[in-house]
Write an enzyme that holds these catalytic residues in place. Structure first.
Site, PDB file in Angstrom:
ATOM      1  N   ILE A  16      20.075  27.182  15.164  1.00 31.22           N
ATOM      2  CA  ILE A  16      19.060  27.724  14.216  1.00 31.22           C
ATOM      3  C   ILE A  16      18.970  29.262  14.618  1.00 31.22           C
ATOM      4  CG2 ILE A  16      16.471  27.633  13.790  1.00 31.22           C
ATOM      5  CD1 ILE A  16      16.648  24.810  14.909  1.00 31.22           C
ATOM      6  N   THR A 104      15.806  25.599  32.024  1.00 33.09           N
ATOM      7  CA  THR A 104      15.905  26.587  30.796  1.00 33.09           C
ATOM      8  C   THR A 104      14.762  26.667  29.895  1.00 33.09           C
ATOM      9  OG1 THR A 104      18.263  26.658  30.509  1.00 33.09           O
ATOM     10  CG2 THR A 104      16.870  26.980  28.527  1.00 33.09           C
ATOM     11  N   THR A 134       9.510  21.608  18.470  1.00 36.47           N
ATOM     12  CA  THR A 134      10.108  20.552  17.887  1.00 36.47           C
ATOM     13  C   THR A 134       8.939  19.711  17.593  1.00 36.47           C
ATOM     14  OG1 THR A 134      11.402  18.610  18.143  1.00 36.47           O
ATOM     15  CG2 THR A 134      10.507  19.727  20.425  1.00 36.47           C
ATOM     16  N   ASP A 135       9.079  18.697  16.683  1.00 35.89           N
ATOM     17  CA  ASP A 135       8.225  17.763  16.281  1.00 35.89           C
ATOM     18  C   ASP A 135       8.337  16.523  17.516  1.00 35.89           C
ATOM     19  OD1 ASP A 135      10.753  16.755  15.620  1.00 35.89           O
ATOM     20  OD2 ASP A 135      10.333  15.829  13.731  1.00 35.89           O
ATOM     21  N   GLU A 136       9.526  16.623  18.406  1.00 37.41           N
ATOM     22  CA  GLU A 136       9.469  15.620  19.373  1.00 37.41           C
ATOM     23  C   GLU A 136       8.262  15.431  20.072  1.00 37.41           C
ATOM     24  OE1 GLU A 136      13.339  14.565  20.941  1.00 37.41           O
ATOM     25  OE2 GLU A 136      14.379  15.229  18.925  1.00 37.41           O
ATOM     26  N   TYR A 159      14.078  15.762  27.261  1.00 36.79           N
ATOM     27  CA  TYR A 159      14.037  17.076  26.402  1.00 36.79           C
ATOM     28  C   TYR A 159      12.679  17.316  25.800  1.00 36.79           C
ATOM     29  CZ  TYR A 159      14.589  19.653  21.653  1.00 36.79           C
ATOM     30  OH  TYR A 159      14.254  20.307  20.859  1.00 36.79           O
ATOM     31  N   LYS A 163      10.033  20.426  26.377  1.00 37.48           N
ATOM     32  CA  LYS A 163       9.605  21.356  25.248  1.00 37.48           C
ATOM     33  C   LYS A 163       8.111  21.273  25.141  1.00 37.48           C
ATOM     34  CE  LYS A 163      11.509  23.382  22.337  1.00 37.48           C
ATOM     35  NZ  LYS A 163      12.154  24.808  22.306  1.00 37.48           N
ATOM     36  N   ARG A 223      14.379   9.876  10.820  1.00 37.52           N
ATOM     37  CA  ARG A 223      14.319  11.157  11.186  1.00 37.52           C
ATOM     38  C   ARG A 223      13.818  12.154   9.919  1.00 37.52           C
ATOM     39  NH1 ARG A 223      13.841   9.203  15.393  1.00 37.52           N
ATOM     40  NH2 ARG A 223      14.946   9.820  17.161  1.00 37.52           N
TER      41      ARG A 223
HETATM   42  P1  NAD Z   1      21.304  24.960  20.161  1.00 32.86           P
HETATM   43  O1  NAD Z   1      21.573  23.977  21.380  1.00 32.86           O
HETATM   44  O2  NAD Z   1      22.188  25.131  18.968  1.00 32.86           O
HETATM   45  O3  NAD Z   1      21.178  26.467  20.658  1.00 32.86           O
HETATM   46  C1  NAD Z   1      20.362  26.873  21.779  1.00 32.86           C
HETATM   47  C2  NAD Z   1      21.034  28.299  22.253  1.00 32.86           C
HETATM   48  O4  NAD Z   1      20.335  28.705  23.410  1.00 32.86           O
HETATM   49  C3  NAD Z   1      22.420  28.313  22.664  1.00 32.86           C
HETATM   50  O5  NAD Z   1      22.963  29.635  21.967  1.00 32.86           O
HETATM   51  C4  NAD Z   1      22.578  28.521  24.107  1.00 32.86           C
HETATM   52  O6  NAD Z   1      23.617  29.510  24.448  1.00 32.86           O
HETATM   53  C5  NAD Z   1      21.158  29.245  24.309  1.00 32.86           C
HETATM   54  N1  NAD Z   1      20.728  28.891  25.586  1.00 32.86           N
HETATM   55  C6  NAD Z   1      20.503  27.837  26.272  1.00 32.86           C
HETATM   56  N2  NAD Z   1      20.029  27.937  27.698  1.00 32.86           N
HETATM   57  C7  NAD Z   1      19.879  29.112  27.669  1.00 32.86           C
HETATM   58  C8  NAD Z   1      19.435  29.875  28.834  1.00 32.86           C
HETATM   59  N3  NAD Z   1      19.198  29.547  29.909  1.00 32.86           N
HETATM   60  N4  NAD Z   1      19.305  31.402  28.678  1.00 32.86           N
HETATM   61  C9  NAD Z   1      19.621  31.929  27.414  1.00 32.86           C
HETATM   62  N5  NAD Z   1      20.106  31.227  26.407  1.00 32.86           N
HETATM   63  C10 NAD Z   1      20.371  29.888  26.627  1.00 32.86           C
HETATM   64  O7  NAD Z   1      19.811  24.684  19.710  1.00 32.86           O
HETATM   65  P2  NAD Z   1      19.146  24.553  18.038  1.00 32.86           P
HETATM   66  O8  NAD Z   1      19.310  23.396  17.791  1.00 32.86           O
HETATM   67  O9  NAD Z   1      19.583  25.998  17.437  1.00 32.86           O
HETATM   68  O10 NAD Z   1      17.597  24.613  18.499  1.00 32.86           O
HETATM   69  C11 NAD Z   1      16.995  26.170  18.865  1.00 32.86           C
HETATM   70  C12 NAD Z   1      15.480  25.752  19.191  1.00 32.86           C
HETATM   71  O11 NAD Z   1      14.909  25.062  18.245  1.00 32.86           O
HETATM   72  C13 NAD Z   1      15.295  24.988  20.412  1.00 32.86           C
HETATM   73  O12 NAD Z   1      14.193  25.704  21.030  1.00 32.86           O
HETATM   74  C14 NAD Z   1      15.036  23.754  19.868  1.00 32.86           C
HETATM   75  O13 NAD Z   1      14.092  23.178  20.987  1.00 32.86           O
HETATM   76  C15 NAD Z   1      14.350  24.022  18.543  1.00 32.86           C
HETATM   77  N6  NAD Z   1      14.505  22.888  17.585  1.00 32.86           N
HETATM   78  C16 NAD Z   1      15.553  22.657  17.379  1.00 32.86           C
HETATM   79  C17 NAD Z   1      15.660  21.532  16.059  1.00 32.86           C
HETATM   80  C18 NAD Z   1      16.863  20.988  15.506  1.00 32.86           C
HETATM   81  O14 NAD Z   1      17.072  20.005  14.788  1.00 32.86           O
HETATM   82  N7  NAD Z   1      17.975  21.372  16.110  1.00 32.86           N
HETATM   83  C19 NAD Z   1      14.537  21.193  15.421  1.00 32.86           C
HETATM   84  C20 NAD Z   1      13.150  21.826  15.852  1.00 32.86           C
HETATM   85  C21 NAD Z   1      13.294  22.582  16.939  1.00 32.86           C
HETATM   86  O1  DAU Z   2      13.475  16.240  15.762  1.00 28.61           O
HETATM   87  C1  DAU Z   2      13.660  17.644  15.986  1.00 28.61           C
HETATM   88  C2  DAU Z   2      14.822  17.484  17.053  1.00 28.61           C
HETATM   89  O2  DAU Z   2      16.073  16.815  16.298  1.00 28.61           O
HETATM   90  C3  DAU Z   2      15.125  18.901  17.696  1.00 28.61           C
HETATM   91  O3  DAU Z   2      14.076  19.215  18.442  1.00 28.61           O
HETATM   92  C4  DAU Z   2      16.506  18.372  18.560  1.00 28.61           C
HETATM   93  O4  DAU Z   2      16.913  19.614  19.321  1.00 28.61           O
HETATM   94  C5  DAU Z   2      17.672  17.913  17.866  1.00 28.61           C
HETATM   95  O5  DAU Z   2      18.720  17.633  18.589  1.00 28.61           O
HETATM   96  C6  DAU Z   2      17.263  16.693  17.062  1.00 28.61           C
HETATM   97  O6  DAU Z   2      16.968  15.581  17.839  1.00 28.61           O
HETATM   98  P1  DAU Z   2      17.492  14.246  17.491  1.00 28.61           P
HETATM   99  O7  DAU Z   2      17.500  13.356  18.817  1.00 28.61           O
HETATM  100  O8  DAU Z   2      16.794  13.490  16.708  1.00 28.61           O
HETATM  101  O9  DAU Z   2      18.959  14.525  17.026  1.00 28.61           O
HETATM  102  P2  DAU Z   2      20.341  13.825  17.042  1.00 28.61           P
HETATM  103  O10 DAU Z   2      21.400  14.680  16.064  1.00 28.61           O
HETATM  104  O11 DAU Z   2      20.884  13.736  18.306  1.00 28.61           O
HETATM  105  O12 DAU Z   2      20.107  12.408  16.410  1.00 28.61           O
HETATM  106  C7  DAU Z   2      19.350  11.881  15.352  1.00 28.61           C
HETATM  107  C8  DAU Z   2      19.483  10.641  15.121  1.00 28.61           C
HETATM  108  O13 DAU Z   2      20.803   9.837  15.186  1.00 28.61           O
HETATM  109  C9  DAU Z   2      18.716  10.076  16.356  1.00 28.61           C
HETATM  110  O14 DAU Z   2      17.860   8.665  15.982  1.00 28.61           O
HETATM  111  C10 DAU Z   2      19.809   9.493  17.479  1.00 28.61           C
HETATM  112  C11 DAU Z   2      21.043   9.102  16.363  1.00 28.61           C
HETATM  113  N1  DAU Z   2      22.313   9.245  16.733  1.00 28.61           N
HETATM  114  C12 DAU Z   2      22.823  10.542  17.341  1.00 28.61           C
HETATM  115  C13 DAU Z   2      23.882  10.787  17.977  1.00 28.61           C
HETATM  116  C14 DAU Z   2      24.478  11.783  18.343  1.00 28.61           C
HETATM  117  C15 DAU Z   2      23.181   8.084  16.779  1.00 28.61           C
HETATM  118  O15 DAU Z   2      22.977   6.990  16.165  1.00 28.61           O
HETATM  119  N2  DAU Z   2      24.654   8.392  17.044  1.00 28.61           N
HETATM  120  C16 DAU Z   2      24.952   9.568  17.729  1.00 28.61           C
HETATM  121  O16 DAU Z   2      25.990   9.454  18.159  1.00 28.61           O
END
Ligand code: NAD
Ligand code: DAU
Length: 353
Positions: A16, A104, A134-136, A159, A163, A223
């Site tokens: 993101i 972290t 996050t919504d989690e 996780y 958060k 989701r």
């Molecule tokens: P990501 O894992 O793709 O990226 C995380 C980034 O943070 C990476 O570039 C990593 O190198 C950096 N990082 C990790 N530890 C660090 C540290 N100690 N110091 C400096 N940098 C560090 O994550 P993402 O999916 O892009 O999520 C970004 C943010 O959005 C997170 O805070 C996550 O909780 C939140 N979020 C993610 C989702 C989702 O669906 N992916 C949804 C809602 C909120």
């Molecule tokens: O809701 C926001 C969150 O969404 C973010 O805060 C997190 O950073 C992001 O990782 C994501 O969390 P989820 O656990 O929902 O995402 P993930 O892609 O890991 O899994 C999505 C759904 O799919 C979940 O119900 C678990 C399931 N899953 C996931 C993996 C990796 C499987 O069934 N098999 C798999 O191998």
């Protein structure tokens, strides 16, 4: 050139974060954007190749857990604002190594809050600390209802607990020290540059290479999926317009059970790869469920829509096709991130299921 704002974006080399950095660097040439990232396994500067030479962009490699380095950097750079995304973000990894998530997500966030509070002490009101969450943190829904901004926190995974803790610290710094904070809580993002440990890129890669698709439990978990560029647009609007101390939920109004989503993905992949009907679905393999697996997330983002006029831009089917196209076209990016340590992670995570 002197810039109107000097914004620190943390975690800008991640999924993101890289979309947000790209949006801000291109849309706001009058802002200097400093991307701070530790480049963990999830951070990848290849995500930002197209903007790395822009004159309003700079990268700093730093770990937010290193409090001394962070305070020194803040004193030297005098950032005007912060948008904080750096985090450990994968639920499965938090089950294997919770402490890393505390370091972290909790300690790292507190280090940033302390550094910001110190450099902005003379004029707190002129600066903004935006925390991306996050919504989690709200836990799991039953069959009905949605998360609103007033839903009580009820995290279940290490996780989401980390958060939730970071969100509480951000609010505490608003209440106690007057730091001008904003928090947004978003649902599941999808799109380009997502590390293939998360459901969609993992399954796209596995389908492409004829590997099993490990569906946790019965695949009945739900989701709410949002196009990552729509999340970045929401952050832009909230950063510029939200009141300090406020919270906004961001979601796609787009709920899917995992199994329905995976079947749709299989259909799209069959079409894109010229495979026979139903070929990819044969790869579906039900495996042991994730511990503490939340059943359902659904976001009510009406506050964001009403207050700030944001709505998602893309229909899910269109976004999914675009996403599949991107992973199929960017073979070098995918090959690079799935080499080396990724193989070890994959075996550790899935061999035992
Ligand atoms: P990501 O894992 O793709 O990226 C995380 C980034 O943070 C990476 O570039 C990593 O190198 C950096 N990082 C990790 N530890 C660090 C540290 N100690 N110091 C400096 N940098 C560090 O994550 P993402 O999916 O892009 O999520 C970004 C943010 O959005 C997170 O805070 C996550 O909780 C939140 N979020 C993610 C989702 C989702 O669906 N992916 C949804 C809602 C909120
Ligand atoms: O809701 C926001 C969150 O969404 C973010 O805060 C997190 O950073 C992001 O990782 C994501 O969390 P989820 O656990 O929902 O995402 P993930 O892609 O890991 O899994 C999505 C759904 O799919 C979940 O119900 C678990 C399931 N899953 C996931 C993996 C990796 C499987 O069934 N098999 C798999 O191998």
């Amino acid at each position: 050139m002197s810039f109107k704002k000097k914004i620190l974006i943390t975690g800008g080399a991640g999924f993101i974060g890289s979309h947000l950095v790209r949006l801000f660097v291109n849309k706001y040439p009058e802002y200097q954007i400093v991307n701070l990232d530790a480049l963990t396994y999830a951070g990848n500067l290849a995500n930002l190749k197209d903007i790395e030479n822009k004159s309003n962009y700079r990268f700093v490699k730093m770990d937010i857990v290193d409090a001394n380095a962070i305070s020194k950097l803040f004193e030297e750079e005098q950032f005007t604002d912060i948008i904080h995304l750096a985090a450990e973000s994968h639920v499965d990894r938090s089950i294997t190594n919770p402490t890393e998530f505390v370091m972290t997500n909790v300690i790292g966030t507190v280090n940033l809050l302390n550094a910001a509070k110190f450099i902005w002490r003379e004029n707190m009101k002129a600066h903004r600390f935006y925390h991306v969450s996050t919504d989690e943190v709200y836990g799991s829904l039953g069959e009905t209802g949605m998360f609103t901004e007033t839903t009580a926190y009820d995290p279940h995974s290490p996780y989401s607990a980390s958060k939730a803790s970071s969100d509480h610290f951000v609010r505490a710094y608003y209440d106690t020290f007057g730091l001008q904070t904003v928090i947004s809580n978003c649902s599941n993002n999808y799109g380009s540059y997502q590390f293939p440990e998360k459901l969609l890129p993992l399954f796209i890669n596995n389908i492409k290479t004829y590997k099993p698709l490990p569906v946790y439990g019965k695949g009945e978990n739900i989701r709410d999926w949002l196009w990552v560029e729509d999340h970045a647009r929401a952050i832009d609007v909230i950063f510029h317009q939200a009141a300090s101390g406020s919270t906004y939920n961001i979601g796609g109004h787009n709920e899917w059970t995992n199994i329905d989503l995976i079947k749709l993905l299989c259909k799209v992949m069959d079409k894109k790869l010229g495979r026979g009907k139903g070929e990819s679905e044969k790869l579906i393999t039900y495996v042991t469920d994730r511990a503490g697996h939340d059943l359902r997330y659904a976001i009510d983002s009406s506050k964001l829509q009403k207050d700030l006029g944001w709505t998602p831009s893309l229909q899910f089917e269109e976004g999914l096709e675009k996403t599949v196209d991107w992973y199929l076209e960017n073979t070098e990016w995918l090959a690079n991130v799935t080499s080396g340590d990724y193989q070890k992670y994959y075996e550790g995570q899935y061999a035992k299921r």
